[in-house]
Scaffold this motif. Structure first.
Motif, PDB file in Angstrom:
ATOM      1  N   TYR A 446       0.849  -1.192   0.000  1.00 26.48           N
ATOM      2  CA  TYR A 446       0.000   0.000   0.000  1.00 26.48           C
ATOM      3  C   TYR A 446       0.887   1.245   0.000  1.00 26.48           C
ATOM      4  O   TYR A 446       1.850   1.330   0.776  1.00 26.48           O
ATOM      5  N   PRO A 447       0.583   2.239  -0.853  1.00 27.46           N
ATOM      6  CA  PRO A 447       1.420   3.446  -0.924  1.00 27.46           C
ATOM      7  C   PRO A 447       1.604   4.148   0.412  1.00 27.46           C
ATOM      8  O   PRO A 447       2.679   4.689   0.684  1.00 27.46           O
ATOM      9  N   SER A 448       0.564   4.136   1.263  1.00 29.90           N
ATOM     10  CA  SER A 448       0.671   4.859   2.531  1.00 29.90           C
ATOM     11  C   SER A 448       1.694   4.238   3.478  1.00 29.90           C
ATOM     12  O   SER A 448       2.083   4.871   4.466  1.00 29.90           O
ATOM     13  N   SER A 449       2.137   3.013   3.203  1.00 33.83           N
ATOM     14  CA  SER A 449       3.158   2.386   4.047  1.00 33.83           C
ATOM     15  C   SER A 449       4.549   2.925   3.744  1.00 33.83           C
ATOM     16  O   SER A 449       5.507   2.625   4.464  1.00 33.83           O
ATOM     17  N   LEU A 450       4.669   3.718   2.699  1.00 35.39           N
ATOM     18  CA  LEU A 450       5.962   4.260   2.290  1.00 35.39           C
ATOM     19  C   LEU A 450       6.194   5.610   2.953  1.00 35.39           C
ATOM     20  O   LEU A 450       5.335   6.491   2.914  1.00 35.39           O
TER      21      LEU A 450
END
Length: 558
Positions: A446-450
Motif C-alpha cells: 500500500y502506498p501509505s506504508s511508504l
C-alpha cells in the motif's frame, strides 16, 4: 578471435565467456575520462581522436554488444529478424562491428498509444545497428555530459524527474521567487529535428551519423525515407536530442541575467522535451522569453506545441512530470497530479478486473511492482493524503473483486479470508502461499506504508565520467542505499565483515564518526556498485584515499 582490450581483433575465434569484462570496462572508462578532460579544455581535435580510438577498440565493441544484449529490447529483432541469443552470435557481433563498409538497415516501424489517444511512432533498429549506435554512444555521452545544460535532467546518468521537481522548488518556492511559468512542450521533437543541424553540430563521426539519420523505415512492407528527426527507439537518439536542446539555458542566462540591475528571475528546468521557464511577470514571458525560445528551436527545425504551451501563475499551479506544482496561500507544494493518479488507478483497476478468476497470491504478485513503482516515484512530494486516497480506492476495487468471487459468502467471511492485520495494519489484502518448505504470507503493498522522504538534488555540474566527481556519486549512491531497508541490511553486513573498523586507520566506525562507502575500483574506471567492490571508511580517510588514488597511488584492501 582473441583481442587486445584496446586494440584490433586477431584471427583466432573469440570466446564470449572468456572476455575480461573488468579490463574492458576500465579501458573504456579511462578513454571516456580523457574525452571529458579534452572537452573541458575545448580541445576538440583531441576529443575527435580519442573518440576514434574508443570506437575502434575491442573493449568498446565488446561493451557495446553487452549493452545491447542486456537491454530490455534484447529479444526484439529489427527488419532482418536477427537476435543475438547465443554466445557464438555475441562473439561474432563483436567482430562484426566494423566501420568500413557499414550500411545500416531501415528501421522497423511500430506504433504505441499515447495518453491523448494519438499514436507515437517507434523505430526498431537491427541488432547490428543497435550495437554500432551503442559503440558510438560510449564516445559521445561523455561530451554530452560535459557540455549539457545544468538543469537538464532527462536521459542523463544519475539524474531523474525528482531532481527536476526539486529544481522547480528552488526556482519558485520562496516568497520573492518568480510567480509566472511558461509551460513548454516541443511538437514531435524526435521526428522534426533538422538533419542538417544534427550533422553540423553533434560532436561524433559525421559519416556514421548521416547513415543512421538517412536509413529510413519500413512501415506496412513499404520503405519510407527519413528527411528529419532522430528515431525514437534508437539507442543514441536520446543523447542526440539532448545535445540538440542543450544551450537554451545558457542563452536565457546571457539575455536575462539582470535587466537594468533588476533580477527578472528567468530559470529553465528541462526534462527531455518537456520544460518550464520561470519569469517575474506574464508580460516578460509572453513578449521576450517565448519569442527567444521559439527562435532557438526554429534553428533546429523545431516548434512549440500550441496545445501544450501556455503561461501560468504559480497560485493556479501546473502539471510537470506527473506532479502538480503549486503555491497554496504562499506555501509551495508538489503533489501527484490528478491525471497521473487517474491513469495509475485505471491501470490497477484494469488488472483487477481482468484477473477475476486468478488466485489472490498471483494477483498480489502482479499488482505489487506497479503500486510500489508508482509510490516510490511520488515519495519525494507531499503525497501522504493522495497515498491514503489511493489506498482506499484499491481496497474498494479489491473488495468488489472478492465479493464477485464469493457471492454466497457473508461480508465478514470475505473480510477474514482476504483482509488481515499483519504488523498492526488492518485491512491488508493478503494470501497465504506455499513456498518450498513453509507457508508464506503474500501481502499487497500500500502506498501509505511508504515514508515520505526529501530528495537531495544532484549538483548541476556533476559529471559521472569525470574522476573528480567520483566521491560525490559514491555518496549519492550511499544515500539511496540508506533510504532502502534492504540495501541498509547490505551496508550493515559490510560493516560487520570489517569488524566495525575502518581499514585505512583501523579505528572503529560509529554513528559519531560517520562513514563513507568507497568503491575499490572507481565507477569511472569500470568498477561495479556491488558490495564486493565496496568498503566502509571514515569520511576523513575516504577523502585522503581519493586524494592519493587521484595521484595514481593504488590502495589495497585485504
Amino acid at each position: 578471435m582473441t583481442a587486445s582490450q584496446a586494440g584490433a581483433l586477431s584471427r583466432v575465434e573469440l570466446d564470449w565467456h572468456a572476455i575480461d569484462w573488468q579490463t574492458a570496462h576500465r579501458t573504456v572508462r579511462r578513454l571516456q575520462a580523457r574525452i571529458v578532460k579534452a572537452a573541458q579544455e575545448k580541445r576538440w581535435g583531441r576529443v575527435k581522436a580519442l573518440q576514434h580510438l574508443l570506437t575502434h577498440s575491442f573493449s568498446g565493441k565488446a561493451l557495446a554488444v553487452k549493452q545491447v544484449i542486456e537491454n530490455s529490447g534484447k529479444k526484439t529483432p529489427g527488419v532482418d529478424h536477427v537476435v543475438w541469443n547465443t554466445a557464438r552470435k555475441k562473439a561474432a557481433a563483436v567482430c562484426d562491428l566494423k566501420q568500413r563498409g557499414y550500411q545500416p538497415l531501415p528501421l522497423r516501424r511500430l506504433y504505441i498509444p499515447k495518453s491523448n489517444g494519438k499514436m507515437r511512432p517507434l523505430g526498431i533498429p537491427s541488432m547490428k545497428d543497435r550495437g554500432m549506435q551503442a559503440l558510438y554512444l560510449l564516445a559521445l555521452d561523455p561530451v554530452a555530459e560535459t557540455t549539457a545544460d545544468p538543469n537538464s535532467y532527462g536521459f542523463r546518468r544519475g539524474r531523474s524527474t525528482a531532481d527536476a521537481i526539486v529544481q522547480c522548488y528552488i526556482a519558485l518556492a520562496k516568497r520573492h521567487s518568480a510567480q509566472w511559468i511558461l509551460e513548454g512542450d516541443i511538437k514531435a521533437c524526435f521526428d522534426q529535428i533538422s538533419h542538417n543541424w544534427i550533422i553540423a553540430n553533434i560532436p561524433t563521426d559525421k559519416a556514421m551519423l548521416r547513415k543512421w539519420l538517412k536509413a529510413g523505415f519500413i512501415d506496412e512492407n513499404a520503405l519510407h525515407p527519413t528527411e528529419a528527426g532522430t528515431p525514437q527507439g534508437g539507442i543514441i537518439s536520446p543523447v542526440i536530442a539532448n545535445l540538440t536542446l542543450d544551450g537554451l539555458e545558457r542563452v536565457l542566462r546571457e539575455r536575462f541575467s539582470k535587466a537594468g540591475g533588476v533580477p527578472v528571475k528567468v530559470h529553465l528546468v528541462r526534462y527531455a522535451d518537456d520544460f518550464i521557464v520561470t519569469g517575474s511577470s506574464k508580460e516578460l514571458l509572453e513578449a521576450r522569453v517565448k519569442p527567444l525560445v521559439i527562435e532557438f528551436f526554429k534553428a533546429r527545425g523545431l516548434e512549440l506545441s500550441q496545445e501544450k504551451t501556455r503561461i501560468t501563475h504559480i497560485e493556479e499551479g501546473f502539471d510537470f512530470l506527473g506532479q502538480n506544482v503549486r503555491k497554496y496561500n504562499g506555501k509551495f507544494l508538489t503533489k501527484p497530479s490528478k491525471k497521473n493518479v487517474k491513469a495509475f488507478l485505471d491501470k490497477v483497476r484494469g488488472i483487477i478486473k481482468t484477473d477475476k478468476h486468478t488466485k489472490a497470491g498471483i494477483l498480489i504478485a502482479r499488482l505489487n511492482p506497479i503500486i510500489r513503482g508508482w509510490a516510490h516515484y511520488h515519495r519525494h512530494s507531499a503525497s501522504s493524503v493522495t497515498f491514503s486516497k489511493v489506498d482506499r480506492a484499491i481496497f474498494d476495487c479489491l473488495w468488489q473483486w472478492a465479493r464477485r468471487r464469493h457471492g454466497d459468502k457473508s461480508s465478514r467471511w470475505i473480510y477474514n479470508r482476504y483482509f488481515r492485520t499483519p504488523d498492526g495494519k488492518s485491512g491488508v489484502f493478503c494470501e497465504r502461499t506455499q513456498g518450498e518448505n513453509k507457508t508464506k504470507l503474500a501481502r499487497l503493498f500500500y502506498p501509505s506504508s511508504l515514508r515520505i522522504v526529501r530528495h537531495v538534488k544532484i549538483k548541476g555540474e556533476a559529471n559521472p565520467y569525470d574522476p573528480r566527481w567520483e566521491s560525490y556519486f559514491e555518496r549519492r549512491l550511499d544515500m539511496k542505499m540508506e533510504a532502502n531497508p534492504r540495501k541498509r541490511q547490505q551496508l550493515l553486513r559490510l560493516w560487520i565483515s570489517q569488524g566495525g573498523r575502518c581499514p585505512e586507520c583501523d579505528n572503529p566506525i560509529t554513528r559519531m564518526t560517520g562513514w563513507r562507502s568507497h568503491q575499490i575500483i572507481w565507477r569511472v574506471y569500470g568498477g561495479s556498485s556491488n558490495m564486493s567492490n565496496r568498503v566502509l571508511l571514515h569520511p576523513g580517510c575516504h577523502s585522503r584515499l581519493h586524494d592519493r588514488e587521484s595521484q595514481g597511488v593504488t590502495a589495497s584492501f585485504s
